[in-house]
Design a protein around this motif. Structure first.
Motif, mmCIF file in Angstrom:
data_model
loop_
_atom_site.group_PDB
_atom_site.id
_atom_site.type_symbol
_atom_site.label_atom_id
_atom_site.label_comp_id
_atom_site.label_asym_id
_atom_site.label_seq_id
_atom_site.Cartn_x
_atom_site.Cartn_y
_atom_site.Cartn_z
ATOM 1 N N ILE A 1 -0.769 37.698 -19.969
ATOM 2 C CA ILE A 1 -1.598 37.833 -18.768
ATOM 3 C C ILE A 1 -2.444 39.076 -18.961
ATOM 4 N N ASP A 2 -3.720 38.865 -19.209
ATOM 5 C CA ASP A 2 -4.646 39.911 -19.607
ATOM 6 C C ASP A 2 -5.535 40.311 -18.438
ATOM 7 N N GLY A 3 -5.799 41.602 -18.328
ATOM 8 C CA GLY A 3 -6.717 42.069 -17.309
ATOM 9 C C GLY A 3 -6.700 43.575 -17.216
ATOM 10 N N ALA A 4 -7.762 44.137 -16.699
ATOM 11 C CA ALA A 4 -7.838 45.582 -16.509
ATOM 12 C C ALA A 4 -6.766 46.032 -15.520
ATOM 13 N N PRO A 5 -6.396 47.313 -15.532
ATOM 14 C CA PRO A 5 -5.417 47.795 -14.546
ATOM 15 C C PRO A 5 -5.788 47.436 -13.114
ATOM 16 N N ALA A 6 -7.078 47.446 -12.797
ATOM 17 C CA ALA A 6 -7.513 47.108 -11.441
ATOM 18 C C ALA A 6 -7.206 45.659 -11.077
ATOM 19 N N ALA A 7 -6.979 44.809 -12.068
ATOM 20 C CA ALA A 7 -6.668 43.406 -11.813
ATOM 21 C C ALA A 7 -5.210 43.196 -11.465
ATOM 22 N N ASP A 8 -4.377 44.218 -11.660
ATOM 23 C CA ASP A 8 -2.949 44.164 -11.305
ATOM 24 C C ASP A 8 -2.265 42.953 -11.939
ATOM 25 N N THR A 9 -2.274 42.907 -13.266
ATOM 26 C CA THR A 9 -1.651 41.788 -13.975
ATOM 27 C C THR A 9 -0.160 41.685 -13.698
ATOM 28 N N GLY A 10 0.470 42.783 -13.339
ATOM 29 C CA GLY A 10 1.899 42.747 -13.058
ATOM 30 C C GLY A 10 2.251 41.878 -11.868
ATOM 31 N N LEU A 11 1.315 41.714 -10.919
ATOM 32 C CA LEU A 11 1.573 40.868 -9.756
ATOM 33 C C LEU A 11 1.798 39.419 -10.175
ATOM 34 N N LEU A 12 0.897 38.878 -10.983
ATOM 35 C CA LEU A 12 1.058 37.498 -11.437
ATOM 36 C C LEU A 12 2.222 37.386 -12.407
ATOM 37 N N ALA A 13 2.416 38.383 -13.266
ATOM 38 C CA ALA A 13 3.539 38.343 -14.208
ATOM 39 C C ALA A 13 4.866 38.265 -13.463
ATOM 40 N N GLY A 14 5.014 39.080 -12.407
ATOM 41 C CA GLY A 14 6.244 39.045 -11.629
ATOM 42 C C GLY A 14 6.425 37.743 -10.885
ATOM 43 N N GLY A 15 5.325 37.219 -10.317
ATOM 44 C CA GLY A 15 5.414 35.947 -9.615
ATOM 45 C C GLY A 15 5.775 34.805 -10.547
ATOM 46 N N LEU A 16 5.195 34.808 -11.742
ATOM 47 C CA LEU A 16 5.517 33.771 -12.715
ATOM 48 C C LEU A 16 6.978 33.868 -13.139
ATOM 49 N N ALA A 17 7.458 35.094 -13.354
ATOM 50 C CA ALA A 17 8.861 35.272 -13.731
ATOM 51 C C ALA A 17 9.785 34.719 -12.645
ATOM 52 N N ASP A 18 9.476 35.004 -11.378
ATOM 53 C CA ASP A 18 10.300 34.492 -10.280
ATOM 54 C C ASP A 18 10.287 32.965 -10.242
ATOM 55 N N ALA A 19 9.104 32.381 -10.432
ATOM 56 C CA ALA A 19 8.995 30.923 -10.386
ATOM 57 C C ALA A 19 9.755 30.274 -11.538
ATOM 58 N N LEU A 20 9.721 30.892 -12.705
ATOM 59 C CA LEU A 20 10.459 30.342 -13.845
ATOM 60 C C LEU A 20 11.966 30.489 -13.655
ATOM 61 N N ARG A 21 12.391 31.634 -13.129
ATOM 62 C CA ARG A 21 13.834 31.824 -12.893
ATOM 63 C C ARG A 21 14.352 30.827 -11.864
ATOM 64 N N ALA A 22 13.521 30.473 -10.881
ATOM 65 C CA ALA A 22 13.917 29.471 -9.898
ATOM 66 C C ALA A 22 14.127 28.111 -10.556
ATOM 67 N N ARG A 23 13.512 27.924 -11.720
ATOM 68 C CA ARG A 23 13.687 26.690 -12.480
ATOM 69 C C ARG A 23 14.820 26.807 -13.502
#
Length: 223
Positions: free
Chosen positions: A43-65
């Motif tokens: 998940i690529d993006g400048a710091p202002a894009a807050d890539t960690g938000l999507l990374a964390g959400g994706l991790a949660d969605a995968l763990r739910a699976r």
């Protein structure tokens, strides 16, 4: 490219479903399903894009699976300050080519998750605040686990992502959302956009000028 409005949560869920499905050209049976190998997502993006938000959400969605997930931030693989600031604290060329220890990412993150690898991944290497090694323990990823790497300038190093996402900001949005002390990096991200073209290189493009209302290109087809 046509982009579709979506929420971050729904995006994470659809990316998780994509990763949890059969591989391209496969039927999901035998040794070809998601348990056969490690999957690597960027998940690529400048710091202002807050890539960690999507990374964390994706991790949660995968763990739910029921999937095992490790999230690795590129910020944990910065080089020591003596190397980052060798040509000054605001050198654009150094930022683009020398701030992130891409060799360590290959060695400690991608190499172990290559086919036949050990699965032992180092989640971070260097703490930029203390300017010391983090001494974090290795994490053993079982086959079928998902590795999510996020941060800036990921698309120009041939990292072997199974799925890559670029979170794009217009020049105006990037300037508005970049902290004052980091605004000197804006020319670096302009060069990155022109020379690497991460929006075209990534499998999935997300436009997040307004972080409350992202839009995306959707998951890639499986053929």
């Amino acid at each position: 490219m046509k982009l579709e409005a979506i929420t971050w949560q729904r995006m994470a869920e659809r990316l998780a479903a994509h990763l949890d499905g059969p591989p391209a050209g496969g039927d999901g049976g035998g040794d070809g399903g998601p348990e056969a190998v490690w999957q690597r997502v960027g998940i690529d993006g400048a710091p202002a894009a807050d890539t960690g938000l999507l990374a964390g959400g994706l991790a949660d969605a995968l763990r739910a699976r029921g999937r095992t997930v490790l999230v690795v931030g590129a910020g944990g693989f910065l080089r020591p300050a003596s190397l980052r600031y060798e040509f000054g604290r605001q050198d654009v060329d150094a930022f683009l080519g020398g701030w992130y220890d891409t060799g360590a990412l290959w060695r400690e993150v991608f190499g172990p998750t290559d086919p036949g690898g050990s699965g032992r991944v180092l989640p971070d290497l260097w703490d930029p605040v203390t300017d010391r090694a983090t001494r974090s323990p290795y994490t053993a990823l079982p086959p079928g686990a998902v590795l999510v790497v996020h941060g800036p300038l990921l698309m120009g190093h041939w990292f072997p992502f199974d799925l890559s996402v670029h979170i794009s900001l217009s020049a105006g949005a990037l300037a508005r959302r970049t902290e004052e002390g980091a605004r000197w990096t804006l020319p670096a991200f302009d060069r990155y956009a022109r020379e690497t073209d991460p929006a075209a290189a990534a499998d999935v493009l997300v436009r997040a000028d307004d972080p409350r209302h992202p839009a995306w290109s959707g998951c890639p087809g499986r053929g």
